[in-house]
Design a protein around this motif. Sequence first.
Motif, PDB file in Angstrom:
ATOM      1  N   HIS A  32       0.853  -1.190   0.000  1.00  0.00           N
ATOM      2  CA  HIS A  32       0.000   0.000   0.000  1.00  0.00           C
ATOM      3  C   HIS A  32       0.888   1.239   0.000  1.00  0.00           C
ATOM      4  O   HIS A  32       1.943   1.246   0.634  1.00  0.00           O
ATOM      5  CB  HIS A  32      -0.850   0.064   1.278  1.00  0.00           C
ATOM      6  N   TYR A  34       0.569   5.455   0.820  1.00  0.00           N
ATOM      7  CA  TYR A  34      -0.217   6.551   1.369  1.00  0.00           C
ATOM      8  C   TYR A  34       0.627   7.817   1.351  1.00  0.00           C
ATOM      9  O   TYR A  34       1.852   7.762   1.416  1.00  0.00           O
ATOM     10  CB  TYR A  34      -0.621   6.276   2.825  1.00  0.00           C
ATOM     11  N   PHE A  44      -4.917   7.491   1.106  1.00  0.00           N
ATOM     12  CA  PHE A  44      -4.596   6.336   0.258  1.00  0.00           C
ATOM     13  C   PHE A  44      -4.249   6.770  -1.161  1.00  0.00           C
ATOM     14  O   PHE A  44      -4.930   7.611  -1.756  1.00  0.00           O
ATOM     15  CB  PHE A  44      -5.823   5.416   0.238  1.00  0.00           C
ATOM     16  N   ILE A  47      -2.930   0.484  -4.055  1.00  0.00           N
ATOM     17  CA  ILE A  47      -2.486  -0.824  -3.585  1.00  0.00           C
ATOM     18  C   ILE A  47      -1.977  -1.589  -4.790  1.00  0.00           C
ATOM     19  O   ILE A  47      -2.612  -1.574  -5.847  1.00  0.00           O
ATOM     20  CB  ILE A  47      -3.630  -1.650  -2.964  1.00  0.00           C
ATOM     21  N   ASP A  94      -3.761 -11.024   7.465  1.00  0.00           N
ATOM     22  CA  ASP A  94      -4.838 -10.696   6.536  1.00  0.00           C
ATOM     23  C   ASP A  94      -5.330  -9.260   6.631  1.00  0.00           C
ATOM     24  O   ASP A  94      -6.032  -8.784   5.737  1.00  0.00           O
ATOM     25  CB  ASP A  94      -6.042 -11.619   6.776  1.00  0.00           C
ATOM     26  N   TYR A  95      -5.016  -8.582   7.703  1.00  0.00           N
ATOM     27  CA  TYR A  95      -5.639  -7.271   7.865  1.00  0.00           C
ATOM     28  C   TYR A  95      -4.706  -6.188   8.388  1.00  0.00           C
ATOM     29  O   TYR A  95      -4.963  -5.018   8.217  1.00  0.00           O
ATOM     30  CB  TYR A  95      -6.833  -7.386   8.816  1.00  0.00           C
ATOM     31  N   LEU A  97      -1.442  -3.751   8.699  1.00  0.00           N
ATOM     32  CA  LEU A  97      -0.392  -3.176   7.877  1.00  0.00           C
ATOM     33  C   LEU A  97       0.756  -2.723   8.762  1.00  0.00           C
ATOM     34  O   LEU A  97       0.538  -2.176   9.844  1.00  0.00           O
ATOM     35  CB  LEU A  97      -0.901  -1.974   7.095  1.00  0.00           C
TER      36      LEU A  97
ATOM     37  N   TYR B  33      -9.452   0.212  12.882  1.00  0.00           N
ATOM     38  CA  TYR B  33      -8.074   0.092  13.355  1.00  0.00           C
ATOM     39  C   TYR B  33      -7.702   1.319  14.180  1.00  0.00           C
ATOM     40  O   TYR B  33      -8.107   2.428  13.862  1.00  0.00           O
ATOM     41  CB  TYR B  33      -7.097   0.029  12.171  1.00  0.00           C
ATOM     42  N   PHE B  45       0.606  -0.032  14.335  1.00  0.00           N
ATOM     43  CA  PHE B  45      -0.640  -0.735  14.641  1.00  0.00           C
ATOM     44  C   PHE B  45      -0.805  -0.941  16.143  1.00  0.00           C
ATOM     45  O   PHE B  45       0.120  -1.343  16.846  1.00  0.00           O
ATOM     46  CB  PHE B  45      -0.630  -2.093  13.943  1.00  0.00           C
ATOM     47  N   TYR B  48      -7.183  -3.958  16.240  1.00  0.00           N
ATOM     48  CA  TYR B  48      -8.083  -4.112  15.105  1.00  0.00           C
ATOM     49  C   TYR B  48      -9.397  -4.698  15.585  1.00  0.00           C
ATOM     50  O   TYR B  48      -9.429  -5.673  16.345  1.00  0.00           O
ATOM     51  CB  TYR B  48      -7.436  -5.032  14.068  1.00  0.00           C
ATOM     52  N   ALA B  55     -10.423  -8.225  17.258  1.00  0.00           N
ATOM     53  CA  ALA B  55      -9.863  -9.419  16.627  1.00  0.00           C
ATOM     54  C   ALA B  55      -8.376  -9.551  16.876  1.00  0.00           C
ATOM     55  O   ALA B  55      -7.833 -10.652  16.843  1.00  0.00           O
ATOM     56  CB  ALA B  55     -10.156  -9.387  15.131  1.00  0.00           C
ATOM     57  N   ASP B  56      -7.723  -8.425  17.106  1.00  0.00           N
ATOM     58  CA  ASP B  56      -6.275  -8.457  17.335  1.00  0.00           C
ATOM     59  C   ASP B  56      -5.871  -7.227  18.124  1.00  0.00           C
ATOM     60  O   ASP B  56      -5.997  -6.114  17.628  1.00  0.00           O
ATOM     61  CB  ASP B  56      -5.540  -8.501  15.989  1.00  0.00           C
ATOM     62  N   VAL B  98     -13.167  -7.175   5.497  1.00  0.00           N
ATOM     63  CA  VAL B  98     -12.397  -7.844   6.534  1.00  0.00           C
ATOM     64  C   VAL B  98     -10.910  -7.794   6.235  1.00  0.00           C
ATOM     65  O   VAL B  98     -10.096  -7.537   7.107  1.00  0.00           O
ATOM     66  CB  VAL B  98     -12.840  -9.315   6.666  1.00  0.00           C
ATOM     67  N   SER B  99     -10.562  -7.998   4.991  1.00  0.00           N
ATOM     68  CA  SER B  99      -9.149  -8.101   4.651  1.00  0.00           C
ATOM     69  C   SER B  99      -8.562  -6.723   4.418  1.00  0.00           C
ATOM     70  O   SER B  99      -8.400  -6.270   3.289  1.00  0.00           O
ATOM     71  CB  SER B  99      -8.955  -8.973   3.412  1.00  0.00           C
ATOM     72  N   GLY B 100      -8.250  -6.061   5.499  1.00  0.00           N
ATOM     73  CA  GLY B 100      -7.747  -4.694   5.407  1.00  0.00           C
ATOM     74  C   GLY B 100      -6.399  -4.595   4.756  1.00  0.00           C
ATOM     75  O   GLY B 100      -6.014  -3.525   4.301  1.00  0.00           O
ATOM     76  N   SER B 101      -5.686  -5.694   4.692  1.00  0.00           N
ATOM     77  CA  SER B 101      -4.379  -5.617   4.051  1.00  0.00           C
ATOM     78  C   SER B 101      -4.522  -5.695   2.539  1.00  0.00           C
ATOM     79  O   SER B 101      -3.557  -5.483   1.818  1.00  0.00           O
ATOM     80  CB  SER B 101      -3.467  -6.732   4.553  1.00  0.00           C
ATOM     81  N   MET B 102      -5.725  -6.009   2.063  1.00  0.00           N
ATOM     82  CA  MET B 102      -5.950  -6.070   0.625  1.00  0.00           C
ATOM     83  C   MET B 102      -6.807  -4.908   0.147  1.00  0.00           C
ATOM     84  O   MET B 102      -7.070  -4.784  -1.038  1.00  0.00           O
ATOM     85  CB  MET B 102      -6.654  -7.385   0.262  1.00  0.00           C
ATOM     86  N   ASN B 103      -7.255  -4.084   1.058  1.00  0.00           N
ATOM     87  CA  ASN B 103      -8.162  -2.999   0.701  1.00  0.00           C
ATOM     88  C   ASN B 103      -7.746  -1.699   1.351  1.00  0.00           C
ATOM     89  O   ASN B 103      -7.061  -1.668   2.353  1.00  0.00           O
ATOM     90  CB  ASN B 103      -9.597  -3.342   1.124  1.00  0.00           C
ATOM     91  N   GLU B 104      -8.249  -0.611   0.762  1.00  0.00           N
ATOM     92  CA  GLU B 104      -7.927   0.716   1.251  1.00  0.00           C
ATOM     93  C   GLU B 104      -8.404   0.910   2.685  1.00  0.00           C
ATOM     94  O   GLU B 104      -9.505   0.497   3.049  1.00  0.00           O
ATOM     95  CB  GLU B 104      -8.606   1.746   0.358  1.00  0.00           C
ATOM     96  N   GLN B 105      -7.558   1.524   3.488  1.00  0.00           N
ATOM     97  CA  GLN B 105      -7.947   1.943   4.826  1.00  0.00           C
ATOM     98  C   GLN B 105      -8.121   3.457   4.787  1.00  0.00           C
ATOM     99  O   GLN B 105      -7.251   4.185   4.296  1.00  0.00           O
ATOM    100  CB  GLN B 105      -6.900   1.539   5.853  1.00  0.00           C
ATOM    101  N   PHE B 107      -8.278   6.847   6.822  1.00  0.00           N
ATOM    102  CA  PHE B 107      -7.798   7.356   8.100  1.00  0.00           C
ATOM    103  C   PHE B 107      -8.557   8.606   8.534  1.00  0.00           C
ATOM    104  O   PHE B 107      -8.981   9.427   7.705  1.00  0.00           O
ATOM    105  CB  PHE B 107      -6.307   7.713   8.005  1.00  0.00           C
TER     106      PHE B 107
END
Lengths: 109, 116
Positions: A32, A34, A44, A47, A94-95, A97, B33, B45, B48, B55-56, B98-105, B107
């Motif tokens: 990613h 930013y 953003f 990606i 999975d989530y 960064l 997050y 981080f 989450y 979850a984490d 769910v898959s935040g590492s594959m999608n835009e976050q 802020f």
Amino acid sequence: QQPVQSPQAVILREGEDAVINCSSSKALYSVHWYRQKHGEAPVFLMILLKGGEQKGHDKISASFNEKKQQSSLYLTASQLSYSGTYFCGTPRGDYKLSFGAGTTVTVRA
Amino acid sequence: GAGVSQTPSNKVTEKGKYVELRCDPISGHTALYWYRQSLGQGPEFLIYFQGTGAADDSGLPNDRFFAVRPEGSVSTLKIQRTERGDSAVYLCASSSRVSGSMNEQFFGPGTRLTVL
């Protein structure tokens, strides 16, 4: 482990080009990018999801080399609005960064 | 549409005090997050949430830090017995999947916490 960015800072004149690098010690499946302006939220840019993939955002583009575990961000014909700190983020699971320390770009008229 | 909002924008407190930082994510975003950003560093981080559950929380530095998201929307980051080392900008981000590492976050503008 956070990715390593280089250079730490770069100063450009309007119209000049620059490259920002991001490398990881672990295998990557996405990167990613930013941009954060002073006192503002990170915004953003893009990606990159596949090895060798390239993407563009206006005149900002990026490449991703899975095998080398690195990505590069290209600022072409820079504009004053490109000034800010650029961060790359690499997945941890999975989530989550993990972000690099950032590259501060200053574009001068 | 409204983006991620955080309140307060600035918080100054004394060492040892308790603080609460609020995050209002984009409507409909299930993933939330919290990050902490120190001067000259990228976001780090903290925790989450997927829906209401954490979850984490592996990024929380110690048990003085706690976060909740009781109804799956607004989240509050709580810091007890604040220390000067807690001073930083606390950023909240949300994502639609769910898959935040594959999608835009997305802020928020952050809360600048200063512990005197």
